[in-house]
Design an enzyme around this catalytic site. Structure first.
Site, PDB file in Angstrom:
ATOM      1  N   CYS A 419      -4.039  -1.660  -5.763  1.00  0.00           N
ATOM      2  CA  CYS A 419      -5.037  -1.945  -6.796  1.00  0.00           C
ATOM      3  C   CYS A 419      -5.814  -3.221  -6.471  1.00  0.00           C
ATOM      4  CB  CYS A 419      -4.367  -1.993  -8.166  1.00  0.00           C
ATOM      5  SG  CYS A 419      -5.530  -1.669  -9.486  1.00  0.00           S
ATOM      6  N   HIS A 548      -1.793   2.857  -8.295  1.00  0.00           N
ATOM      7  CA  HIS A 548      -0.504   2.158  -8.325  1.00  0.00           C
ATOM      8  C   HIS A 548       0.596   3.103  -7.862  1.00  0.00           C
ATOM      9  CE1 HIS A 548      -1.579  -1.644 -10.216  1.00  0.00           C
ATOM     10  NE2 HIS A 548      -2.484  -0.956 -10.896  1.00  0.00           N
ATOM     11  N   GLU A 550       3.376   2.544  -6.638  1.00  0.00           N
ATOM     12  CA  GLU A 550       4.739   2.088  -6.940  1.00  0.00           C
ATOM     13  C   GLU A 550       5.301   2.762  -8.201  1.00  0.00           C
ATOM     14  OE1 GLU A 550       1.977   0.377  -7.243  1.00  0.00           O
ATOM     15  OE2 GLU A 550       2.009  -1.037  -8.923  1.00  0.00           O
TER      16      GLU A 550
HETATM   17  N1  GLN Z   1      -8.222  -6.757 -11.809  1.00  0.00           N
HETATM   18  C1  GLN Z   1      -8.545  -5.583 -11.095  1.00  0.00           C
HETATM   19  C2  GLN Z   1      -9.327  -4.579 -11.935  1.00  0.00           C
HETATM   20  O1  GLN Z   1      -9.362  -4.663 -13.130  1.00  0.00           O
HETATM   21  C3  GLN Z   1      -7.312  -4.923 -10.532  1.00  0.00           C
HETATM   22  C4  GLN Z   1      -6.405  -4.388 -11.580  1.00  0.00           C
HETATM   23  C5  GLN Z   1      -5.016  -4.132 -11.096  1.00  0.00           C
HETATM   24  O2  GLN Z   1      -4.622  -4.611 -10.039  1.00  0.00           O
HETATM   25  N2  GLN Z   1      -4.226  -3.411 -11.862  1.00  0.00           N
HETATM   26  O3  GLN Z   1      -9.931  -3.673 -11.413  1.00  0.00           O
END
Ligand code: GLN
Length: 589
Positions: A419, A548, A550
């Site tokens: 992410c 994500h 994970e």
């Molecule tokens: N801050 C980033 C976004 O909002 C990544 C979010 C995250 O890593 N869950 O896109």
């Protein structure tokens, strides 16, 4: 008509009928078919109610029964999305986009079952549901009260889950402990539901704690007894007691608890510390808890023995390999919440799963990137074998992360970006390879002129999400002949869970691609970049995803991008002169 049928009917009564009860039954509910196990805390929280509940649920699922867990939280937030991971652990995102407590991750991993919004509730959800119904006129002119209406809403929620899942057994974990103001109506709802469902419909589990003060050197049961008494005061007699403790709970202590609580010894379980939570289901089974529960719920006839034997063989294979690895690999995780491991629970679990399958212990090294710069990055990463830049929000530590990514890219060190780690890899590449020196994310610098990572409201509108977070399971088209395609067994379409607001601005994609970056995973119809990688001649394992991964790693099905990282880290360790083996012969360069 029985009293209970009468209760149910009164719940759906006509506007003119005066009633003290509120017990609506959802369509499709099969009374007598759905059974309930309530897991309640007594002396303190944070002891592993979720682990107990999911382990017992696993035993039932392995027997061929359908199970559905639910966690009921005592806080007023509607979901866990706004909770600080530093205080509460990671936000766990479910397939349908529900943002929940990290315990839901434990359920999914132990049960190998995808959950959704129906498996999670909070005080906020219950109360706002009641208030909405009140405004809609659903309470037919009555004054709306905690009893019966709020409690009725909780019972409805549990029965809706039962009806929707068709489950044989619903596992209900009530957050906090008995005596907390915020969960008192949950406890009353559980008590009422048990009464309405009748004999052999419910098992109440009290999870308690056996103290072993260092100064005494022996186990003391008084606190546990008092906690359980407190439960009895609210009208709940436990059927089963799980005693958390550091060491195995002594027979004499279990006897004492048994005597004071009317719970037979065979139902007083020692749930002492173990090296892996994945051993708990089998130890419950050895103590006979699964059969006790089947007896109490009168469902022995629903067991599929063949299925259970198969499931146990597979699980045993996994559990027998835990802690047996002869070799370590070190994976650096650049995390803002470096002091609290719960904030990265799923990453740690994904690493553990892969380690077991690959015969290595994955040793995580936490890096606070606020202190990392070009001058010290080499020293910090010299003896690690792979790097993960995990998800995160806000600007803090981002320049240090970029330095780590640059180091990984230039030194062929295995890299997995999750992410935010995907976004940071794009920024690093744009700056240091494409020469867009002021590249950044508009999250960190709103006035940035080269926002390679940006909020694209137009795109969000297409997905119907307004300016909000893009959440939950989404399809990803995989480009053939890429690292991603190999990792996912040449699948052309996969699904992963997302939680982000920003993304790669498609304007920059051609430039990034011209310089070698491959976007190997994309949204099926819109220009949303979801997986990136570097070609094999540039780097052996450099991959990132806007998702994500994970969150969906399971003990018996470790997540492929993590498997790839750990495999590459093992190879990197072999190739690198500065290695760290458990078996010795580490050679200093
Ligand atoms: N801050 C980033 C976004 O909002 C990544 C979010 C995250 O890593 N869950 O896109």
């Amino acid at each position: 008509m029985s009293n209970l049928d009468l209760l149910a009917r009164i719940g759906q009564s006509s506007p003119t009928e005066e009633t003290e009860f509120y017990t609506p039954m959802p369509p499709g509910y099969r009374k007598g078919h759905h059974k309930y196990v309530f897991v309640l805390g007594t002396v303190m929280s944070g002891l592993g109610k979720g682990i107990f509940s999911s382990s017992l649920a696993k035993l039932m699922k392995d027997k061929g029964l359908t199970v559905a867990p639910i966690k009921m939280e005592g806080y007023l937030n509607i979901d866990s999305g706004t909770l600080n991971p530093y205080r509460h652990g990671e936000v766990f995102v479910l397939d349908d986009g529900m943002e929940t407590d990290m315990d839901l991750g434990t359920y999914e991993r132990l049960l190998d079952q995808d959950l959704g919004a129906a498996n999670f509730t909070t005080n906020g959800q219950i109360l706002s549901g009641v208030l909405k119904k009140e405004r809609d006129g659903a309470y037919l002119g009555r004054d709306v009260q905690v009893i019966p209406h709020v409690v009725g809403e909780v019972k409805l929620k549990l029965r809706e889950l039962a009806a929707k899942s068709g489950a044989d057994v619903i596992f209900v974990e009530v957050g906090g402990t008995v005596g907390d103001y915020e969960n008192s109506f949950y406890l009353e709802a559980c008590r009422q539901l048990a009464y309405e469902e009748g004999e052999k419909s419910t098992v109440f589990v009290a999870l308690t704690y056996i103290l072993e003060p260092g100064t005494l050197g022996e186990q003391k049961s008084k606190a546990a007894q008092l906690g359980i008494k407190r439960l009895m005061e609210v009208g709940v007699m436990p059927h089963l007691i799980a005693c958390r403790a550091t060491n195995p709970v002594k027979e004499k202590v279990r006897e004492k608890i048994s005597m004071y609580t009317n719970v037979p010894m065979k139902r007083v379980f020692s749930m002492h510390d173990v090296d892996s939570i994945y051993r708990i289901p089998e130890s419950m089974r050895e103590a006979g808890l699964d059969r006790e529960v089947l007896t109490m719920l009168d469902i022995h006839d629903r067991v599929n023995q063949g299925k259970e034997d198969q499931a146990r063989i597979k699980w045993r294979w996994f559990v027998d390999r835990i802690g047996k690895a002869k070799r370590d690999v070190t994976i650096a995780v650049t995390g803002k919440y470096t002091s609290l491991r719960d904030a990265y629970a799923s990453i740690i679990k994904a690493g553990e799963h892969c380690g077991v399958h690959l015969g290595v212990t994955v040793d995580f090294r936490w890096l606070d990137t606020t202190e990392i710069h070009a001058g010290n990055v080499e020293k910090r990463l010299a003896d690690v074998h792979g790097i993960i830049v995990p998800g995160g929000f806000g600007v803090r530590g981002t320049e240090g992360k970029i330095e780590c990514i640059r180091y990984a890219r230039e030194h062929r060190m295995p890299y997995l970006g999750l992410c935010l780690g995907f976004q940071m890899a794009v920024i690093e590449f744009a700056r240091n390879v494409c020469g867009i020196t002021s590249a950044n994310s508009s999250e960190f610098d709103p006035r940035c002129t080269e926002a390679v990572i940006d909020i694209l409201p137009e795109q969000k509108k297409i997905e119907g999400l307004g300016g909000n977070m893009r959440l939950g399971g989404k399809d990803i088209l995989i480009k053939p002949n890429t690292l991603a395609a190999r990792l996912f067994d040449e699948a052309t379409s996969i699904n992963m869970r997302f939680r982000h607001r920003y993304e790669v601005d498609p304007q920059y994609v051609p430039t990034l691609e011209e310089h070698g970056m491959i976007f190997s995973g994309k949204h099926p119809t819109h220009p949303i970049m979801q997986i990136l990688e570097l070609p094999q001649d540039m780097h052996p394992y450099f991959i990132g995803t806007q998702a994500h991964p994970e969150l969906t790693s399971r003990p018996l099905r470790p997540q492929p991008m993590f498997m790839g990282l750990i495999k590459a880290a093992i190879e990197h360790q072999h190739a690198s002169p500065k290695t760290h083996h458990k078996q010795g012969h580490a050679v200093e360069a």
